[in-house]
Design a protein around this motif. Sequence first.
Motif, PDB file in Angstrom:
ATOM      1  N   LYS A 124      -4.764  -1.734   6.078  1.00 39.21           N
ATOM      2  CA  LYS A 124      -4.149  -2.950   6.637  1.00 39.21           C
ATOM      3  C   LYS A 124      -5.170  -3.704   7.481  1.00 39.21           C
ATOM      4  O   LYS A 124      -5.311  -4.935   7.361  1.00 39.21           O
ATOM      5  N   SER A 125      -5.914  -2.983   8.321  1.00 41.46           N
ATOM      6  CA  SER A 125      -6.940  -3.613   9.164  1.00 41.46           C
ATOM      7  C   SER A 125      -8.026  -4.260   8.317  1.00 41.46           C
ATOM      8  O   SER A 125      -8.516  -5.347   8.630  1.00 41.46           O
TER       9      SER A 125
ATOM     10  N   GLN B 214      -0.037   7.797   6.691  1.00 41.82           N
ATOM     11  CA  GLN B 214       0.160   6.527   7.379  1.00 41.82           C
ATOM     12  C   GLN B 214      -1.144   6.000   7.960  1.00 41.82           C
ATOM     13  O   GLN B 214      -1.374   4.789   8.010  1.00 41.82           O
TER      14      GLN B 214
ATOM     15  N   ILE C 128      -2.894   3.936   5.453  1.00 43.29           N
ATOM     16  CA  ILE C 128      -2.258   2.613   5.323  1.00 43.29           C
ATOM     17  C   ILE C 128      -2.701   1.690   6.440  1.00 43.29           C
ATOM     18  O   ILE C 128      -3.040   0.523   6.206  1.00 43.29           O
ATOM     19  N   GLU C 129      -2.729   2.217   7.661  1.00 44.35           N
ATOM     20  CA  GLU C 129      -3.127   1.390   8.805  1.00 44.35           C
ATOM     21  C   GLU C 129      -4.587   0.958   8.685  1.00 44.35           C
ATOM     22  O   GLU C 129      -4.942  -0.174   9.027  1.00 44.35           O
TER      23      GLU C 129
ATOM     24  N   GLU D 209      -6.639  -7.518   6.707  1.00 50.54           N
ATOM     25  CA  GLU D 209      -6.304  -8.604   7.633  1.00 50.54           C
ATOM     26  C   GLU D 209      -7.446  -9.597   7.796  1.00 50.54           C
ATOM     27  O   GLU D 209      -7.236 -10.733   8.197  1.00 50.54           O
TER      28      GLU D 209
ATOM     29  N   PHE E   8      -1.490  -8.284   3.497  1.00 54.89           N
ATOM     30  CA  PHE E   8      -0.803  -6.993   3.555  1.00 54.89           C
ATOM     31  C   PHE E   8       0.666  -7.280   3.843  1.00 54.89           C
ATOM     32  O   PHE E   8       1.008  -7.918   4.831  1.00 54.89           O
TER      33      PHE E   8
ATOM     34  N   GLY F 153       3.707  -1.076   3.838  1.00 55.70           N
ATOM     35  CA  GLY F 153       3.216   0.213   3.391  1.00 55.70           C
ATOM     36  C   GLY F 153       4.392   1.111   3.065  1.00 55.70           C
ATOM     37  O   GLY F 153       5.489   0.939   3.597  1.00 55.70           O
TER      38      GLY F 153
ATOM     39  N   ILE G 134       0.846  -1.192   0.000  1.00 52.20           N
ATOM     40  CA  ILE G 134       0.000   0.000   0.000  1.00 52.20           C
ATOM     41  C   ILE G 134       0.880   1.241   0.000  1.00 52.20           C
ATOM     42  O   ILE G 134       1.731   1.406   0.877  1.00 52.20           O
TER      43      ILE G 134
END
Length: 225
Positions: free
Chosen positions: A22-23, A15, A18-19, A26, A33, A36, A10
């Motif tokens: 990512k969640s 940021q 990205i987080e 998952e 993932f 990033g 990503i």
Amino acid sequence: MSEKPIRVLIVDDHQLMIEGLKSLLEGEEDIAFVAGANSMAETMAFLEKNVIDVVLMDINMPDGSGIEATEKIRALYPSVKIIALTMHDDISVITKMIKAGASGYVLKRTNMNEVTEALRIVHRNGKYLSINTQNIIMENLGSTTEQTDPEEDARPSLSSREIEVLNLVAREYSNEQIAEKLFISERTVEAHRRNIFIKTKTKSIVGLMKYAIRKGLIEPENDDR
């Protein structure tokens, strides 16, 4: 034997975005993932040493653009697929990104379930345009079939977000105030302002305001600062 999950990188200058992605990823068994990156330099450095299947690519970067990064990745790593994931809803940006080699284009304001669907389709060598992106393309295709005068043909296509920023600039909002009102970063505001000046071919606030008034882009003021 089960297939290996889709390895995803990503790329976004925020940021927090990205987080959040990512969640989201998952929870998908067939998608992984991997990492990033916040800039083009980080992206290219990571790809030199790691194997990725699909890159989710933002347009804004501190050291370049997602369009430029897409061109480089497609030239150096042709097996890597790229999906634009961005707030840019300008037809010119969509066109440039696809020409650069992106296999998909998804707007950030869309249902995020479209992201996982796009990843699966593009990984299977397909193409994916979010519903919002399809609508923008269809609207612009329709407008090209109408008879217009040369002056209107030359009118730049400002995105809805750029028009929002333009109106706030006209009301003398600072970059900080615009960022707070639109829930975006000051760096993103600066990028919008830069794009507005480029598209309208104006060089000063006065020139920009004259252009906006002439084209009817300024909305009635309802100041709620």
